[in-house]
Motif scaffolding. Structure first.
Motif, short mmCIF file in Angstrom:
data_model
loop_
_atom_site.label_atom_id
_atom_site.label_comp_id
_atom_site.label_asym_id
_atom_site.label_seq_id
_atom_site.Cartn_x
_atom_site.Cartn_y
_atom_site.Cartn_z
N ASN A 1 33.51 53.50 32.68
CA ASN A 1 32.55 54.53 33.12
C ASN A 1 31.95 54.23 34.49
O ASN A 1 31.32 55.07 35.10
CB ASN A 1 31.39 54.65 32.13
N TYR A 2 32.09 53.00 34.93
CA TYR A 2 31.39 52.62 36.15
C TYR A 2 32.32 52.27 37.32
O TYR A 2 31.87 52.17 38.45
CB TYR A 2 30.49 51.39 35.88
N LEU A 3 33.60 52.02 37.04
CA LEU A 3 34.45 51.46 38.09
C LEU A 3 35.64 52.34 38.43
O LEU A 3 36.19 53.03 37.58
CB LEU A 3 34.99 50.08 37.63
N ASN A 4 36.00 52.27 39.70
CA ASN A 4 37.26 52.85 40.13
C ASN A 4 38.21 51.66 40.29
O ASN A 4 38.12 50.91 41.27
CB ASN A 4 37.01 53.58 41.46
N TRP A 5 39.09 51.46 39.32
CA TRP A 5 39.83 50.20 39.23
C TRP A 5 40.61 49.87 40.50
O TRP A 5 40.66 48.73 40.93
CB TRP A 5 40.76 50.20 38.01
N GLU A 6 41.22 50.87 41.09
CA GLU A 6 42.05 50.63 42.30
C GLU A 6 41.27 49.91 43.40
O GLU A 6 41.84 49.19 44.20
CB GLU A 6 42.49 51.96 42.90
N LYS A 7 39.97 50.19 43.42
CA LYS A 7 39.15 49.61 44.51
C LYS A 7 38.32 48.42 44.03
O LYS A 7 37.44 47.95 44.74
CB LYS A 7 38.20 50.69 45.04
N THR A 8 38.60 47.97 42.82
CA THR A 8 37.71 46.96 42.23
C THR A 8 38.19 45.53 42.49
O THR A 8 39.27 45.13 42.04
CB THR A 8 37.57 47.21 40.72
N LYS A 9 37.37 44.78 43.22
CA LYS A 9 37.66 43.36 43.44
C LYS A 9 36.89 42.56 42.39
O LYS A 9 35.68 42.70 42.27
CB LYS A 9 37.25 42.96 44.85
N ILE A 10 37.65 41.76 41.64
CA ILE A 10 37.10 41.15 40.43
C ILE A 10 36.95 39.63 40.61
O ILE A 10 37.70 39.02 41.36
CB ILE A 10 38.08 41.40 39.25
N SER B 1 45.12 44.35 34.52
CA SER B 1 45.98 45.25 33.75
C SER B 1 45.45 46.69 33.79
O SER B 1 46.22 47.65 33.80
CB SER B 1 46.05 44.75 32.30
N TRP B 2 44.13 46.85 33.87
CA TRP B 2 43.54 48.19 33.99
C TRP B 2 43.77 48.79 35.37
O TRP B 2 43.45 49.94 35.62
CB TRP B 2 42.02 48.14 33.73
N GLY B 3 44.28 47.95 36.31
CA GLY B 3 44.56 48.46 37.65
C GLY B 3 43.66 47.87 38.72
O GLY B 3 43.62 48.39 39.84
N GLY B 4 42.94 46.80 38.38
CA GLY B 4 42.05 46.15 39.35
C GLY B 4 42.77 45.79 40.64
O GLY B 4 43.97 45.48 40.63
N ASN B 5 42.04 45.79 41.74
CA ASN B 5 42.64 45.60 43.06
C ASN B 5 43.02 44.13 43.33
O ASN B 5 44.06 43.84 43.92
CB ASN B 5 41.60 46.10 44.09
N PHE B 6 42.16 43.21 42.87
CA PHE B 6 42.39 41.78 43.14
C PHE B 6 41.47 40.99 42.22
O PHE B 6 40.38 41.44 41.89
CB PHE B 6 42.03 41.46 44.60
N CYS B 7 41.92 39.81 41.79
CA CYS B 7 41.03 38.99 40.96
C CYS B 7 40.99 37.53 41.42
O CYS B 7 42.04 36.91 41.61
CB CYS B 7 41.46 39.06 39.50
N PHE B 8 39.77 37.02 41.61
CA PHE B 8 39.57 35.59 41.83
C PHE B 8 39.31 34.97 40.46
O PHE B 8 38.46 35.47 39.72
CB PHE B 8 38.34 35.33 42.69
N PHE B 9 40.04 33.91 40.16
CA PHE B 9 39.77 33.18 38.91
C PHE B 9 39.17 31.84 39.32
O PHE B 9 39.70 31.18 40.22
CB PHE B 9 41.06 32.94 38.15
#
Ligand code: 5GP
Length: 389
Positions: free
Chosen positions: A38-47, A63-71
């Motif tokens: 409800n809050y995010l636009n996954w394509e533009k979401t840096k995680i 997997s939802w389409g996130g733009n990039f993820c730092f672990f």
């Protein structure tokens, strides 16, 4: 453990079984992502998955389409397994990067690289519960968040005190067994987000002083089927003898009220006989997030503002049987001096003439006999709110 949703759905994720804490289970994960969508636009979401462990939250977000993820995880073994998970899923450096360091050093690194995040998962080991508050404070202090970024923390604590951090607002807390998941939103301009209403309703109860709003509302709150709750307003008027701060109103001074106005913290506010009265956005959002129908007991100017912003709000105006009757009720209450009583009575006449003349509200209900009033309001509400059996 498998990914639940999206492009890596059903892919198996390995994790270290001997760790003291186990990875977040699939029911909680699913519920978290149902909120996030409800809050995010996954394509533009840096995680960022800050205490990543197996990296399951960051992976699910990719997997939802996130733009990039730092672990990030301080434990080398966890990072080795995570690296293998990423390789197996062919998630390369265009989509992810692993850090093996403390959360504070990792955040400092982000700051140095001028990276800004849109979503942070904070799921540290339970025995280190202080890490939730500390890491939230650190990301804000270091300014590594984009405006409207969401922070998600899983913990065993029902409440996390980060009240000094003015820029973040609690959106929701969800309970799963003995765990809580808190969702916050970051607002760099210090303004609160507008409130979000889903299936529940705002119900405005207005009426002149002395008409019996409090009695009616108390009775309505006992009608479990209507799933109602009450929004406690802020005011600058002095408490009456039997009134309690936080229960009847939040009693604050002029300066504090004006600061709330400047910070855009009200859904509406108005002056009523020289005193401020206002409805807090965060307070109402919290009640709405509990999936309750929220009663706002407010005067006309405030009610008009609420109806303008939320046309689906239900506005009920209580009327006295006669003006004489109203005056007697105000006097009998014995809470104001004669000058104040007269002011309130004049104001009441003005209000009644205004609302009835301009037919402003959705429903007029004459409050003569309380049982009849309650039956009538129940009839109105039962048609419009979702009934709880
Ligand atoms: P009282 O001083 O009698 O408690 O309230 C005075 C008036 O202020 C009443 O009409 C009451 O409904 C209204 N009021 C109470 N809280 C609020 C609020 O948050 N906003 C507005 N606009 N009016 C309120």
């Amino acid at each position: 453990m498998r990914i639940i949703h999206g492009k890596y759905k059903y892919r198996k994720i390995d994790f270290i079984k001997h760790l003291k804490f186990s990875p977040i289970n699939s029911a909680i994960r699913e519920s978290i992502f149902n909120v996030l969508k409800n809050y995010l636009n996954w394509e533009k979401t840096k995680i960022c998955d800050l205490f990543a462990g197996s990296g399951i939250l960051g992976l699910e977000a990719l997997s939802w389409g996130g733009n990039f993820c730092f672990f990030n995880d301080i434990d080398q073994k966890s990072c080795d397994i995570l690296k293998k998970n990423l390789q197996k899923m062919k998630i390369n450096s265009n989509l992810s990067k692993i850090f093996t360091t403390s959360y504070s050093q990792f955040i400092a690194q982000l700051k140095k690289n001028k990276e800004l995040l849109d979503l942070i998962f904070i799921d540290p080991p339970y025995q280190k519960k202080h890490l939730v508050r500390e890491s939230v404070q650190e990301v804000i202090k270091q300014s590594v968040l984009n405006n409207n970024a969401i922070l998600v923390a899983k913990t065993k604590q029902e409440k996390i005190d980060i009240s000094t951090q003015k820029e973040i607002y609690l959106l929701k807390t969800k309970k799963y067994g003995d765990h809580y998941v808190h969702f916050w939103q970051f607002n760099s301009d210090k303004k609160q987000p507008e409130i979000i209403i889903k299936n529940n309703k705002l119900i405005i109860i207005s009426g002149p002083s002395g008409v019996g709003k409090k009695t009616v509302i108390t009775r309505l709150l006992n009608e479990a089927k209507l799933n109602l709750t009450y929004s406690v307003s802020l005011t600058t008027r002095a408490p009456r003898k039997n009134e309690k701060d936080g229960l009847d109103y939040y009693f604050i001074n002029n300066e504090e009220f004006e600061k709330e106005i400047a910070d855009n913290n009200f859904i509406e506010y108005a002056k009523y006989i020289d005193k401020y009265y206002g409805t807090s956005k965060t307070y109402v959002q919290r009640l709405l997030n509990q999936e309750k129908n929220v009663i706002l007991e407010i005067e006309i100017i405030g009610a008009i503002k609420v109806k303008k912003k939320f046309p689906k709000a239900i506005w009920i105006f209580l009327l006295p049987p006669t003006f004489d009757d109203l005056k007697k009720r105000i006097e009998k209450r014995n809470t104001e001096n004669p000058v104040e009583i007269e002011k309130r009575f004049q104001k009441a006449k003005e209000e009644i003439n205004w609302v009835t003349g301009d037919n402003l509200c959705d429903h007029f209900v004459i409050n003569d006999k309380i049982e009849e009033t309650i039956t009538e309001i129940k009839k109105i509400l039962e048609k419009q709110v979702k009934i709880h059996d």
